[in-house]
Design a protein around this motif. Sequence first.
Motif, PDB file in Angstrom:
ATOM      1  N   LEU A   1       0.836  -1.204   0.000  1.00 53.49           N
ATOM      2  CA  LEU A   1       0.000   0.000   0.000  1.00 53.49           C
ATOM      3  C   LEU A   1       0.871   1.255   0.000  1.00 53.49           C
ATOM      4  O   LEU A   1       0.600   2.220  -0.727  1.00 53.49           O
ATOM      5  N   MET A   2       1.926   1.232   0.806  1.00 50.87           N
ATOM      6  CA  MET A   2       2.835   2.379   0.869  1.00 50.87           C
ATOM      7  C   MET A   2       3.573   2.575  -0.452  1.00 50.87           C
ATOM      8  O   MET A   2       3.842   3.712  -0.863  1.00 50.87           O
ATOM      9  N   ARG A   3       3.876   1.478  -1.141  1.00 52.84           N
ATOM     10  CA  ARG A   3       4.575   1.574  -2.423  1.00 52.84           C
ATOM     11  C   ARG A   3       3.665   2.134  -3.508  1.00 52.84           C
ATOM     12  O   ARG A   3       4.078   3.003  -4.293  1.00 52.84           O
ATOM     13  N   GLN A   4       2.421   1.640  -3.565  1.00 55.18           N
ATOM     14  CA  GLN A   4       1.508   2.068  -4.624  1.00 55.18           C
ATOM     15  C   GLN A   4       0.798   3.383  -4.307  1.00 55.18           C
ATOM     16  O   GLN A   4       0.348   4.076  -5.220  1.00 55.18           O
ATOM     17  N   LEU A   5       0.690   3.715  -3.028  1.00 51.73           N
ATOM     18  CA  LEU A   5      -0.009   4.938  -2.612  1.00 51.73           C
ATOM     19  C   LEU A   5       0.908   5.751  -1.701  1.00 51.73           C
ATOM     20  O   LEU A   5       0.669   5.886  -0.489  1.00 51.73           O
ATOM     21  N   PRO A   6       1.985   6.304  -2.251  1.00 53.91           N
ATOM     22  CA  PRO A   6       3.027   6.937  -1.421  1.00 53.91           C
ATOM     23  C   PRO A   6       2.599   8.191  -0.677  1.00 53.91           C
ATOM     24  O   PRO A   6       3.311   8.629   0.232  1.00 53.91           O
ATOM     25  N   ARG A   7       1.453   8.756  -1.017  1.00 55.15           N
ATOM     26  CA  ARG A   7       0.989   9.954  -0.313  1.00 55.15           C
ATOM     27  C   ARG A   7       0.043   9.636   0.851  1.00 55.15           C
ATOM     28  O   ARG A   7      -0.325  10.526   1.617  1.00 55.15           O
ATOM     29  N   GLU A   8      -0.358   8.381   0.941  1.00 56.12           N
ATOM     30  CA  GLU A   8      -1.365   8.019   1.943  1.00 56.12           C
ATOM     31  C   GLU A   8      -0.747   7.723   3.306  1.00 56.12           C
ATOM     32  O   GLU A   8       0.323   7.118   3.414  1.00 56.12           O
ATOM     33  N   ASN A   9      -1.448   8.144   4.353  1.00 57.99           N
ATOM     34  CA  ASN A   9      -1.085   7.792   5.723  1.00 57.99           C
ATOM     35  C   ASN A   9      -1.678   6.427   6.061  1.00 57.99           C
ATOM     36  O   ASN A   9      -2.813   6.127   5.680  1.00 57.99           O
ATOM     37  N   LEU A  10      -0.921   5.624   6.788  1.00 56.23           N
ATOM     38  CA  LEU A  10      -1.383   4.297   7.188  1.00 56.23           C
ATOM     39  C   LEU A  10      -1.347   4.151   8.706  1.00 56.23           C
ATOM     40  O   LEU A  10      -0.431   4.651   9.367  1.00 56.23           O
ATOM     41  N   ILE A  11      -2.361   3.463   9.233  1.00 55.91           N
ATOM     42  CA  ILE A  11      -2.340   3.038  10.634  1.00 55.91           C
ATOM     43  C   ILE A  11      -2.505   1.529  10.632  1.00 55.91           C
ATOM     44  O   ILE A  11      -3.514   1.005  10.157  1.00 55.91           O
ATOM     45  N   TYR A  12      -1.504   0.825  11.133  1.00 57.10           N
ATOM     46  CA  TYR A  12      -1.494  -0.638  11.130  1.00 57.10           C
ATOM     47  C   TYR A  12      -1.668  -1.154  12.556  1.00 57.10           C
ATOM     48  O   TYR A  12      -1.030  -0.678  13.489  1.00 57.10           O
ATOM     49  N   LEU A  13      -2.537  -2.152  12.704  1.00 58.47           N
ATOM     50  CA  LEU A  13      -2.727  -2.797  14.003  1.00 58.47           C
ATOM     51  C   LEU A  13      -2.595  -4.299  13.836  1.00 58.47           C
ATOM     52  O   LEU A  13      -3.368  -4.923  13.101  1.00 58.47           O
ATOM     53  N   GLY A  14      -1.603  -4.883  14.497  1.00 62.45           N
ATOM     54  CA  GLY A  14      -1.405  -6.324  14.482  1.00 62.45           C
ATOM     55  C   GLY A  14      -1.691  -6.920  15.843  1.00 62.45           C
ATOM     56  O   GLY A  14      -1.085  -6.521  16.848  1.00 62.45           O
ATOM     57  N   ASP A  15      -2.620  -7.867  15.890  1.00 58.29           N
ATOM     58  CA  ASP A  15      -3.035  -8.459  17.167  1.00 58.29           C
ATOM     59  C   ASP A  15      -2.117  -9.645  17.517  1.00 58.29           C
ATOM     60  O   ASP A  15      -2.552 -10.778  17.657  1.00 58.29           O
ATOM     61  N   THR A  16      -0.833  -9.345  17.664  1.00 54.09           N
ATOM     62  CA  THR A  16       0.156 -10.397  17.877  1.00 54.09           C
ATOM     63  C   THR A  16      -0.052 -11.138  19.198  1.00 54.09           C
ATOM     64  O   THR A  16       0.365 -12.285  19.336  1.00 54.09           O
ATOM     65  N   LEU A  17      -0.688 -10.493  20.161  1.00 56.84           N
ATOM     66  CA  LEU A  17      -0.917 -11.139  21.457  1.00 56.84           C
ATOM     67  C   LEU A  17      -1.808 -12.367  21.318  1.00 56.84           C
ATOM     68  O   LEU A  17      -1.623 -13.367  22.026  1.00 56.84           O
ATOM     69  N   ARG A  18      -2.781 -12.309  20.412  1.00 62.69           N
ATOM     70  CA  ARG A  18      -3.755 -13.400  20.281  1.00 62.69           C
ATOM     71  C   ARG A  18      -3.583 -14.193  18.985  1.00 62.69           C
ATOM     72  O   ARG A  18      -4.428 -15.006  18.629  1.00 62.69           O
ATOM     73  N   CYS A  19      -2.498 -13.930  18.289  1.00 62.15           N
ATOM     74  CA  CYS A  19      -2.171 -14.667  17.073  1.00 62.15           C
ATOM     75  C   CYS A  19      -1.717 -16.090  17.438  1.00 62.15           C
ATOM     76  O   CYS A  19      -1.060 -16.272  18.472  1.00 62.15           O
ATOM     77  N   PRO A  20      -2.084 -17.105  16.642  1.00 58.91           N
ATOM     78  CA  PRO A  20      -2.769 -17.063  15.351  1.00 58.91           C
ATOM     79  C   PRO A  20      -4.288 -17.113  15.494  1.00 58.91           C
ATOM     80  O   PRO A  20      -4.815 -17.621  16.479  1.00 58.91           O
ATOM     81  N   TYR A  21      -4.974 -16.602  14.481  1.00 59.02           N
ATOM     82  CA  TYR A  21      -6.426 -16.654  14.437  1.00 59.02           C
ATOM     83  C   TYR A  21      -6.935 -17.953  13.814  1.00 59.02           C
ATOM     84  O   TYR A  21      -8.078 -18.338  14.022  1.00 59.02           O
ATOM     85  N   GLY A  22      -6.104 -18.591  13.010  1.00 54.21           N
ATOM     86  CA  GLY A  22      -6.534 -19.759  12.247  1.00 54.21           C
ATOM     87  C   GLY A  22      -7.228 -20.855  13.030  1.00 54.21           C
ATOM     88  O   GLY A  22      -8.260 -21.374  12.596  1.00 54.21           O
ATOM     89  N   PRO A  23      -6.695 -21.272  14.202  1.00 52.28           N
ATOM     90  CA  PRO A  23      -7.333 -22.354  14.952  1.00 52.28           C
ATOM     91  C   PRO A  23      -8.576 -21.912  15.739  1.00 52.28           C
ATOM     92  O   PRO A  23      -9.256 -22.756  16.323  1.00 52.28           O
ATOM     93  N   ARG A  24      -8.839 -20.618  15.779  1.00 50.64           N
ATOM     94  CA  ARG A  24      -9.926 -20.109  16.617  1.00 50.64           C
ATOM     95  C   ARG A  24     -11.289 -20.295  15.940  1.00 50.64           C
ATOM     96  O   ARG A  24     -11.390 -20.458  14.735  1.00 50.64           O
ATOM     97  N   SER A  25     -12.330 -20.223  16.756  1.00 51.27           N
ATOM     98  CA  SER A  25     -13.686 -20.348  16.228  1.00 51.27           C
ATOM     99  C   SER A  25     -14.068 -19.098  15.445  1.00 51.27           C
ATOM    100  O   SER A  25     -13.462 -18.025  15.601  1.00 51.27           O
ATOM    101  N   GLU A  26     -15.085 -19.225  14.621  1.00 56.05           N
ATOM    102  CA  GLU A  26     -15.558 -18.072  13.851  1.00 56.05           C
ATOM    103  C   GLU A  26     -15.999 -16.943  14.767  1.00 56.05           C
ATOM    104  O   GLU A  26     -15.734 -15.767  14.503  1.00 56.05           O
ATOM    105  N   ASP A  27     -16.666 -17.279  15.868  1.00 55.66           N
ATOM    106  CA  ASP A  27     -17.124 -16.245  16.805  1.00 55.66           C
ATOM    107  C   ASP A  27     -15.953 -15.484  17.425  1.00 55.66           C
ATOM    108  O   ASP A  27     -16.007 -14.259  17.579  1.00 55.66           O
TER     109      ASP A  27
END
Length: 273
Positions: free
Chosen positions: A21-47
């Motif tokens: 996103l930063m490469r293709q949209l160099p003027r845009e501001n980004l806010i990134y949030l990674g939920d590393t504390l509860r990663c991975p999501y894959g084994p978790r239930s849909e709820d």
Amino acid sequence: MNQAIGVIDSGVGGLTVAHELMRQLPRENLIYLGDTLRCPYGPRSEDEVKQFTWEMVDFLLHQDIKMLVIACNTATAFTLNELQTQLSIPVIGVINPGARAAIKSTKHNHIGVIGTEGTIRSNAYTEALLGINANIQVSPLPCPLFVPMVEQGILSGHKAEDIAAKSLEPLKAKNDIDTLILGCTHYPLIKDTIQTIIGSEVTLISSSEETAREASTILEFNDLLNGGRETPAHQFYTTGDMAMFAKITEGIFRESSDSFQSVMIEKAIISNP
């Protein structure tokens, strides 16, 4: 519109999307949030995935974002339609862009898909691929060991190759697969390892470039592009270990940053019905 684009992921994998996103949209501001504390999501239930995703979304909505990018395949599979219906800002995920790129790539109409247990269980990629071309043969495979490996910073070397070889063995037996979708945004971080194991004749597809292209198109269509000339200010938040998050982030962006922050996200004010 100098409001930021919000990007969420279960951990560090979505940084590959943020980077594009930063490469293709160099003027845009980004806010990134990674939920590393509860990663991975894959084994978790849909709820659980829905609840955690809404908590991240709520955090970013309080930062007044103008677009939401769900840079997590599992969260996309379980929440994209709901978020698009309930939010007043554009919301895009990573599954449809990845499917379109794979369709363009395949010559034998046999596409492999690797992802978390949740993503594979949802059949989201299979449905997206068959929705574009009903003649495509899809071979999905969960690879639950990959996300923990990446989150621990194991991106290459003998240990990474051993895990990849064991995980990908069922797909290697299917000789006519010519395209493999990396159906988790963590996987591009071990792309070279996966390529070594699966073979150079198989084209690996990451949805990052297509997702960024879609974001650009939607922002332009909705007259939301940032027309300012000031240097964009990006913010990176993690719910977990700051040191590992910063190390992997700096490895992806090839530069250090002081814009990393640790954050606690509480129960979402906006909850799914």
